[in-house]
Design an enzyme around this catalytic site. Structure first.
Site, PDB file in Angstrom:
ATOM      1  N   HIS A 190      -6.753 -59.223  50.879  1.00 14.80           N
ATOM      2  CA  HIS A 190      -7.818 -58.742  49.989  1.00 14.80           C
ATOM      3  C   HIS A 190      -8.240 -59.843  49.021  1.00 14.80           C
ATOM      4  O   HIS A 190      -7.540 -60.834  48.859  1.00 14.80           O
ATOM      5  CB  HIS A 190      -7.333 -57.526  49.186  1.00 14.80           C
ATOM      6  N   ASP A 238      -9.389 -60.239  44.851  1.00 13.53           N
ATOM      7  CA  ASP A 238      -9.267 -59.474  43.604  1.00 13.53           C
ATOM      8  C   ASP A 238     -10.649 -59.265  43.001  1.00 13.53           C
ATOM      9  O   ASP A 238     -11.467 -60.182  42.995  1.00 13.53           O
ATOM     10  CB  ASP A 238      -8.358 -60.216  42.611  1.00 13.53           C
ATOM     11  N   HIS A 259      -6.068 -63.241  49.877  1.00 14.82           N
ATOM     12  CA  HIS A 259      -4.626 -63.478  49.887  1.00 14.82           C
ATOM     13  C   HIS A 259      -3.903 -62.223  50.361  1.00 14.82           C
ATOM     14  O   HIS A 259      -4.502 -61.139  50.414  1.00 14.82           O
ATOM     15  CB  HIS A 259      -4.149 -63.935  48.503  1.00 14.82           C
ATOM     16  N   ARG A 281      11.211 -59.406  46.620  1.00 19.39           N
ATOM     17  CA  ARG A 281      10.232 -60.201  45.876  1.00 19.39           C
ATOM     18  C   ARG A 281       9.721 -59.343  44.725  1.00 19.39           C
ATOM     19  O   ARG A 281       9.412 -58.161  44.917  1.00 19.39           O
ATOM     20  CB  ARG A 281       9.076 -60.598  46.804  1.00 19.39           C
TER      21      ARG A 281
HETATM   22  C1  GA4 Z   1      -6.750 -55.351  44.349  1.00 22.44           C
HETATM   23  C2  GA4 Z   1      -6.318 -56.096  43.079  1.00 22.44           C
HETATM   24  C3  GA4 Z   1      -5.473 -55.210  42.125  1.00 22.44           C
HETATM   25  O1  GA4 Z   1      -4.149 -55.061  42.626  1.00 22.44           O
HETATM   26  C4  GA4 Z   1      -6.120 -53.805  41.939  1.00 22.44           C
HETATM   27  C5  GA4 Z   1      -6.155 -53.144  43.318  1.00 22.44           C
HETATM   28  C6  GA4 Z   1      -6.664 -51.711  43.407  1.00 22.44           C
HETATM   29  C7  GA4 Z   1      -5.517 -50.687  43.365  1.00 22.44           C
HETATM   30  O2  GA4 Z   1      -4.404 -50.989  43.784  1.00 22.44           O
HETATM   31  O3  GA4 Z   1      -5.787 -49.552  42.928  1.00 22.44           O
HETATM   32  C8  GA4 Z   1      -7.470 -51.628  44.726  1.00 22.44           C
HETATM   33  C9  GA4 Z   1      -7.734 -53.125  45.146  1.00 22.44           C
HETATM   34  C10 GA4 Z   1      -7.273 -53.954  43.966  1.00 22.44           C
HETATM   35  C11 GA4 Z   1      -9.224 -53.362  45.487  1.00 22.44           C
HETATM   36  C12 GA4 Z   1      -9.868 -52.234  46.357  1.00 22.44           C
HETATM   37  C13 GA4 Z   1      -9.316 -50.839  46.013  1.00 22.44           C
HETATM   38  C14 GA4 Z   1      -8.793 -50.875  44.588  1.00 22.44           C
HETATM   39  C15 GA4 Z   1      -6.855 -50.886  45.895  1.00 22.44           C
HETATM   40  C16 GA4 Z   1      -8.040 -50.624  46.776  1.00 22.44           C
HETATM   41  C17 GA4 Z   1      -7.951 -50.320  48.061  1.00 22.44           C
HETATM   42  C18 GA4 Z   1      -5.381 -53.020  40.856  1.00 22.44           C
HETATM   43  C19 GA4 Z   1      -7.595 -53.953  41.697  1.00 22.44           C
HETATM   44  O4  GA4 Z   1      -8.146 -54.007  40.617  1.00 22.44           O
HETATM   45  O5  GA4 Z   1      -8.254 -53.997  42.893  1.00 22.44           O
END
Ligand code: GA4
Length: 340
Positions: free
Chosen positions: A212, A214, A269, A279
C-alpha cells in the site's frame, strides 16, 4: 518473546515467490540529520525513492524504549483482554481507533499482524488500553505523547529541510499542516508475531501487512531489529529494508505527492512476516487538517506546468480512502489525466 494467540492461517494471503533485491541496488538513502547540507539529499531521496533512513536524530532513546515496553506488555496480554480494547465502531470510520487483529481497514484486507491505532489528538481516551494493562491511563498517554511529540518535531524539521531544498518560501508550507492543532495525524503500533510453519503450503513468506501507499503527508517508522519491511523500487523489484532500531524510516505519502505535483512519489511498501522473530513497529502518520485543500504548491509549478490533480480536501480523500482496499491506488480518483 511476544506470541500472537490462535493463528488463523486459512484466511491469510501467501506470497509464493519472494523477490530478491536487484544486485545493483545495495541500500536505501541515508540522511544524517546533524549535517546542514542534508536538504538536497532529502529532495533527491524523495524524488528517486519516496523513502529514506534518518540517522543522528534527536529523539531520546528512553522515550522509544518506554513506549516499546508498554506495547510489548499490551501485546503479551491474553487475546480476550486485548479484544476489549477494540475499536468502538469496527465497521465504520466513525471511531476506527483501538486494538485490531488481522483485519486491516474495513474492506476485507487481512494480514499476519495485530495492532493499536491511535489518534494523536490530545483528548484521545486511553482508558481501554490502560484497563488491559491494569495501569493508570495517564501513564499510557504520557508514553505516547512523549514519543509522538519528538517524532512530530523531527518530521517538521525534515519537511522544512525539504521545502528549503525545493526553494519554497516560507519553508513551513508542509510543517504547518502537522503543527496545526486540527492536524489529522494518526499513530500505529504494529506487532507481527513469528509466522507459523507454512511448509505444507510450499510458501516462502506470509504477508504481515499488504502492499500500500500511505495517505498522509509523511510517515515515520521505527521498528525493533526484525526484518520484514520492503519498499517497491521504480524497476518493479521489492527491496528488503535492513532493520535498524536506532534509526527512523521516512516515506512520502499520497498528500505530499499531490502537493509536489508528482515530483515526489508516495512509495508502495509492505511487511513480510518472520518465521522466528517478532517484529514491532511504531508509525507516526503526519496528516493535514480535514478541511485542508490538497493541491500542488503554486511555487512549484514551473512555466506551463499544470496540476495533475483535481482539487480536493483531505476530508474528501479520506472518505474515499477508507472505502478502498489496501493495495489500491487511492489517487487515481483525483487525477486529471487518468494516469499516475
Ligand atoms: C494505510 C496507512 C495507515 O496504516 C492507515 C491505514 C488505514 C487503516 O488501517 O485503517 C487504511 C489504509 C491506511 C489505507 C486504505 C484504508 C485505510 C486501511 C485501508 C484499507 C491508518 C491509514 O491512514 O491508511
Amino acid at each position: 518473546m511476544v506470541v500472537l494467540t490462535e493463528p488463523d492461517i486459512d484466511h491469510l494471503p501467501i506470497i509464493i515467490n519472494s523477490c530478491k533485491s536487484p544486485s545493483f541496488f545495495n541500500d536505501i538513502p541515508v540522511i544524517d540529520l546533524s549535517k546542514p547540507d542534508s536538504k538536497n539529499l532529502i529532495v533527491k531521496a524523495c524524488e528517486e525513492f519516496g523513502f529514506f533512513k534518518v540517522v543522528n536524530h534527536d529523539v531520546p532513546m528512553d522515550f522509544i524504549s518506554k513506549l516499546e515496553s508498554e506495547a510489548i506488555n499490551f501485546f503479551s496480554s491474553p487475546l480476550s483482554e486485548k479484544l476489549k480494547a477494540g475499536p468502538a465502531d469496527p465497521f465504520g470510520p466513525a471511531d476506527p481507533f483501538g486494538y485490531g487483529n488481522k483485519k486491516i481497514g474495513q474492506n476485507g484486507d487481512i494480514g499476519w499482524v495485530e495492532y493499536i491505532l491511535l489518534s494523536t489528538n490530545s483528548e484521545f481516551n486511553y482508558q481501554k488500553f490502560a484497563s488491559v494493562l491494569g495501569v493508570n491511563p495517564e501513564n499510557i498517554r504520557a508514553a505516547v505523547n512523549d514519543y509522538v511529540t519528538e517524532v512530530k518535531k523531527m518530521s517538521c524539521e525534515i519537511l522544512e529541510m525539504l521545502a528549503e531544498g525545493l526553494n519554497i518560501h516560507p519553508t513551513n508550507v508542509f510543517s504547518k499542516l502537522l503543527k496545526d492543532e486540527k492536524s489529522d495525524s494518526v499513530f500505529r503500533l504494529n506487532h507481527y508475531p513469528p509466522c507459523p510453519d507454512i511448509q505444507e503450503f510450499n510458501a516462502k513468506n506470509l504477508i504481515g501487512f499488504g502492499e500500500h501507499t500511505d495517505p498522509q503527508i509523511i510517515s515515520v517508522l521505527r521498528s525493533n531489529n526484525t526484518s520484514g519491511l520492503q519498499v517497491l523500487l521504480k524497476n518493479g523489484n521489492w527491496f528488503s529494508v535492513p532493520p535498524d532500531q536506532n534509526s527512523f524510516f521516512i516515506n512520502v505519502g499520497d498528500s505530499l505527492q499531490v502537493m509536489t505535483n508528482g515530483r515526489f512519489k508516495s512509495v508502495k511498501h509492505r511487511v513480510l512476516t518472520n518465521r522466528v522473530k517478532s517484529r514491532l513497529s511504531m508509525i507516526y502518520f503526519g496528516g493535514p487538517p480535514l478541511s485542508e485543500k490538497i493541491a500542488p504548491l503554486p511555487s512549484l509549478m514551473e512555466g506551463e506546468e499544470s496540476s495533475l490533480y483535481k482539487e480536493f480536501t483531505w476530508f474528501e480523500y479520506k472518505k474515499s480512502a477508507f472505502k478502498s482496499r489496501l493495495a489500491e491506488n487511492r489517487l487515481t480518483l483525483f487525477e486529471k489525466f487518468g494516469a499516475s
